[in-house]
Structure formats: C-alpha cells, structure tokens
Scaffold this motif. Structure first.
Motif, short mmCIF file in Angstrom:
data_model
loop_
_atom_site.label_atom_id
_atom_site.label_comp_id
_atom_site.label_asym_id
_atom_site.label_seq_id
_atom_site.Cartn_x
_atom_site.Cartn_y
_atom_site.Cartn_z
N THR A 1 38.05 26.41 35.78
CA THR A 1 39.09 27.32 36.24
C THR A 1 39.43 28.32 35.15
OG1 THR A 1 39.99 25.55 37.64
CG2 THR A 1 41.41 27.45 37.22
N TYR A 2 39.51 27.84 33.92
CA TYR A 2 39.77 28.73 32.78
C TYR A 2 38.67 29.78 32.66
CZ TYR A 2 39.95 30.23 27.89
OH TYR A 2 39.98 30.98 26.75
N ASN A 3 37.42 29.36 32.74
CA ASN A 3 36.31 30.31 32.61
C ASN A 3 36.28 31.30 33.76
OD1 ASN A 3 35.36 29.22 30.18
ND2 ASN A 3 34.09 27.71 31.23
N TRP A 4 36.71 30.86 34.93
CA TRP A 4 36.76 31.78 36.08
C TRP A 4 37.79 32.88 35.84
CZ3 TRP A 4 40.11 33.63 39.75
CH2 TRP A 4 39.53 34.26 40.87
N ILE A 5 38.92 32.50 35.27
CA ILE A 5 39.96 33.49 34.95
C ILE A 5 39.44 34.48 33.91
CG2 ILE A 5 42.24 33.86 33.95
CD1 ILE A 5 43.06 31.15 35.05
N MET A 6 38.81 33.98 32.88
CA MET A 6 38.36 34.83 31.77
C MET A 6 37.18 35.70 32.18
SD MET A 6 40.44 34.39 29.31
CE MET A 6 39.55 35.33 28.07
N GLY A 7 36.31 35.20 33.08
CA GLY A 7 35.14 35.99 33.46
C GLY A 7 34.30 36.29 32.23
N ASN A 8 33.99 37.55 32.02
CA ASN A 8 33.20 37.97 30.86
C ASN A 8 34.07 38.57 29.75
OD1 ASN A 8 30.71 37.27 32.08
ND2 ASN A 8 30.74 39.19 33.25
N GLU A 9 35.39 38.42 29.87
CA GLU A 9 36.30 39.01 28.90
C GLU A 9 36.42 38.12 27.66
OE1 GLU A 9 37.33 42.05 29.73
OE2 GLU A 9 36.24 41.73 31.61
N GLU A 10 36.54 38.76 26.51
CA GLU A 10 36.68 38.01 25.26
C GLU A 10 38.12 37.60 25.00
OE1 GLU A 10 34.93 40.03 21.99
OE2 GLU A 10 32.93 40.11 22.87
N ILE A 11 39.07 38.41 25.45
CA ILE A 11 40.49 38.08 25.32
C ILE A 11 41.17 38.26 26.67
CG2 ILE A 11 40.60 38.72 22.88
CD1 ILE A 11 41.90 41.36 23.76
#
Length: 255
Positions: free
Chosen positions: A223-233
């Motif tokens: 879920t965390y990675n889905w929120i972040m997508g390809n963004e670094e911050i």
C-alpha cells in the motif's frame, strides 16, 4: 490512473486488513484536521475568530490529537501482537498461545486499568518488551518526529493540568525551541518556529502523520509503494493517490 492498477491494490490482500484500514483511517483524520485548522480556523483569524479564540482551539486540538494517536497506536499494537505473543509471554513469564484474539490483546495491554502512553519513546520501550522485531513498526520511527511527539505530551499535560510541575516541564521544553519567556501553550502553538519557519502546531501535527506513514511503510509495504508510485519523496501526486485510498476505504469520513 488505470482501473487495473486500482483493482490490484484492492485485491492485494494487504489493503483490506484491519490494521491497514485503521492506518488509512487515522491518516485521513490527520489530513482532515490539518485542513480544518489551516484553511478554516487560521484563514478566519482576525475576521471571525480572535487570536485568543484560535489559541483555545489549538489547545483543544492538542488533547484531541493525542487521544486519536493513542487510539490508533493501541489498535496497531494489537494487530502486531495477536500474530505472535512470544515476546509478551517472555516478558510476563507466562505460557501463552502464539496467536491470540484482539480482545485478549486489549486485556493484556490494559490489565485492570487503561492503555497509558507517555510519549513516542515510551511507545518504543513498551513495544520492545512485547513485540517481536519483524512485527514491531515502532523501532524505526522518525527520530525527530518522535521528539516532537514527546514534547507535544508536555504541552498536553500543561493544558490538562495547569500545575506547577507541568508548567516547569513546559518552560524547559520551550527552551529547546528558543522560546525563553513563558507564554501560554496556545500562544506558543500559534507562533513561528524560527528554525523551520512554520507554525509550531503544523510541525507538531505533521509529526503524527510522518510516524503513521512510517508504520504504513513497515507493516503494509504494498500500500505504501502504491501511494509513492515512482516518486522519491511524498508530493502532490502521492497525496492524490492517498485521497484515492480514502475514497476506496469503507467507513472513513471523507475530508
């Protein structure tokens, strides 16, 4: 955003777990509260609300913030503890089933009283005693955020008790923020932190968001990675994804 991507998130198994839903619910509350304070209360200062009234609102929300935090932390501890009680059994010198129910977790945490946190570092100390490391999301919480949460407890204690002891602790805490004269807690929260150039209350409240995001990353990485997508911050794109999670999650009041 592809429909398939959202369906994959919903069906990954992790998203629908109680702990993940509690985390999203808690973060949604923080987000809603921040918008309320920033875009309704602060913007109306001097027009609808006096500075004194705003200070009183900030003090009230200090107590509410910590009540919500303790509610959420107890839920997450139970979600982690119920899957492996080995550390708790060793701490209590008892023979326990490896897995227990949520109700049993609550009983062990509270005993004959109630779950009483004294700060973020106190939380780390408690968790080390009862949670195995790979089920302990509290060990690696952001250190600066934890320091601010501990200081928020000092502010809360003064607001709640107005005792000489709590005032002395507050004055000592103020010195760490270059506030050398005593002012009321609401006045301090409404003032600017000279090192960050933001309101103190914004910095304190954002600490709870950051720690909950740390917990999400540790316990619910998909879920965390889905929120972040390809963004670094974390940025506006991540915030938009988080808003989608709120809409997808049942029983969460929409900000």
């Amino acid at each position: 955003m592809l429909k398939e991507e959202i369906e994959d998130l919903i069906n990954n198994g992790e998203f629908k777990t109680i702990g993940c839903q509690y985390t999203i619910m808690y973060m949604a509350r923080l987000f809603s509260q921040a918008e309320f304070l920033a875009h309704k209360i602060m913007k109306l200062t001097g027009r609808v609300f006096s500075k004194y009234e705003v200070q009183q609102v900030f003090e009230a929300f200090t107590i509410k913030t910590l009540c919500d935090w303790e509610w959420y932390i107890e839920k997450i501890i139970c979600e982690c503890l119920k899957t492996d009680t080995s550390k708790l059994a060793n701490q209590l010198s008892l023979k326990l089933p490896k897995k227990i129910t949520t109700d049993e977790c609550v009983a062990y945490l509270n005993g004959l009283g109630y779950f009483d946190l004294k700060g973020a570092n106190n939380l780390k100390s408690i968790s080390k005693k009862i949670l195995i490391d790979n089920q302990n999301p509290f060990l690696n919480l952001n250190k600066d955020a934890c320091k601010r949460i501990d200081d928020y407890y000092i502010i809360r204690n003064y607001i709640a008790h107005r005792s000489n002891k709590s005032k002395k602790s507050l004055i000592t805490m103020y010195s760490r923020y270059q506030q050398h004269n005593f002012i009321e807690a609401g006045d301090f929260l409404l003032s600017i932190d000279p090192s960050k150039n933001d309101l103190h209350i914004q910095l304190f409240e954002s600490s709870f968001w950051l720690t909950s995001y740390n917990i999400l990353e540790f316990l619910y990485p998909k879920t965390y990675n889905w929120i972040m997508g390809n963004e670094e911050i974390y940025n506006d794109k991540c915030q938009e994804r988080f808003r989608i999670l709120i809409e997808l999650s049942p029983n969460i009041p929409k900000p």
